[in-house]
Design a protein around this motif. Structure first.
Motif, mmCIF file in Angstrom:
data_model
loop_
_atom_site.group_PDB
_atom_site.id
_atom_site.type_symbol
_atom_site.label_atom_id
_atom_site.label_comp_id
_atom_site.label_asym_id
_atom_site.label_seq_id
_atom_site.Cartn_x
_atom_site.Cartn_y
_atom_site.Cartn_z
ATOM 1 N N PHE A 289 36.052 53.876 31.207
ATOM 2 C CA PHE A 289 37.144 53.245 31.921
ATOM 3 C C PHE A 289 37.625 54.145 33.044
ATOM 4 O O PHE A 289 38.060 55.264 32.809
ATOM 5 N N GLY A 290 37.516 53.662 34.277
ATOM 6 C CA GLY A 290 37.986 54.412 35.442
ATOM 7 C C GLY A 290 39.485 54.311 35.592
ATOM 8 O O GLY A 290 40.126 55.162 36.172
ATOM 9 N N GLU A 291 40.027 53.251 35.080
ATOM 10 C CA GLU A 291 41.471 53.041 35.112
ATOM 11 C C GLU A 291 41.842 52.195 33.907
ATOM 12 O O GLU A 291 40.980 51.580 33.275
ATOM 13 N N THR A 292 43.107 52.155 33.585
ATOM 14 C CA THR A 292 43.561 51.343 32.471
ATOM 15 C C THR A 292 43.298 49.878 32.799
ATOM 16 O O THR A 292 43.530 49.439 33.907
ATOM 17 N N GLY A 293 42.780 49.144 31.850
ATOM 18 C CA GLY A 293 42.536 47.729 32.088
ATOM 19 C C GLY A 293 41.440 47.199 31.198
ATOM 20 O O GLY A 293 41.073 47.814 30.198
ATOM 21 N N THR A 294 40.919 46.049 31.568
ATOM 22 C CA THR A 294 39.891 45.387 30.783
ATOM 23 C C THR A 294 38.688 45.102 31.667
ATOM 24 O O THR A 294 38.836 44.544 32.750
ATOM 25 N N PRO A 295 37.478 45.477 31.236
ATOM 26 C CA PRO A 295 36.299 45.171 32.039
ATOM 27 C C PRO A 295 35.873 43.709 31.846
ATOM 28 O O PRO A 295 36.126 43.111 30.811
ATOM 29 N N ASP A 296 35.256 43.172 32.879
ATOM 30 C CA ASP A 296 34.634 41.851 32.782
ATOM 31 C C ASP A 296 33.271 42.018 32.134
ATOM 32 O O ASP A 296 32.672 43.092 32.183
#
Length: 83
Positions: free
Chosen positions: A58-65
């Protein structure tokens, strides 16, 4: 997920036809669809019943597609978000 966190997903395909699983943001998904880039650590062809590992950092907080880029599959509602 936190920025910089590494995760290995294990996908086991239980369907009837071959699929592909690609992790990445919307721009990466579109680029892969346009070029059908070779499999890498975040892209894998899923044969029926065969477990595959896909790596994601993860490059940043969040959710990948994720999406399947076999012909017609992405358009047939095979994209999604990993939450």
């Amino acid at each position: 997920m936190s920025a910089g966190e590494a995760v290995t997903f294990v996908a086991i395909h239980t369907g009837q036809v071959v699929h592909e699983c690609t992790l990445g943001d919307a721009a990466m998904q579109q680029g892969h669809a346009d070029e059908m880039a070779p499999n890498g650590p975040s892209t894998s062809t899923l044969q029926i019943g065969e477990p595959k590992q896909l790596a994601w950092r993860f490059g940043e907080t969040g959710t990948p597609d994720y999406g399947c880029h076999e012909p017609g599959h992405l358009q047939a509602a095979m994209p999604g978000l990993i939450t």
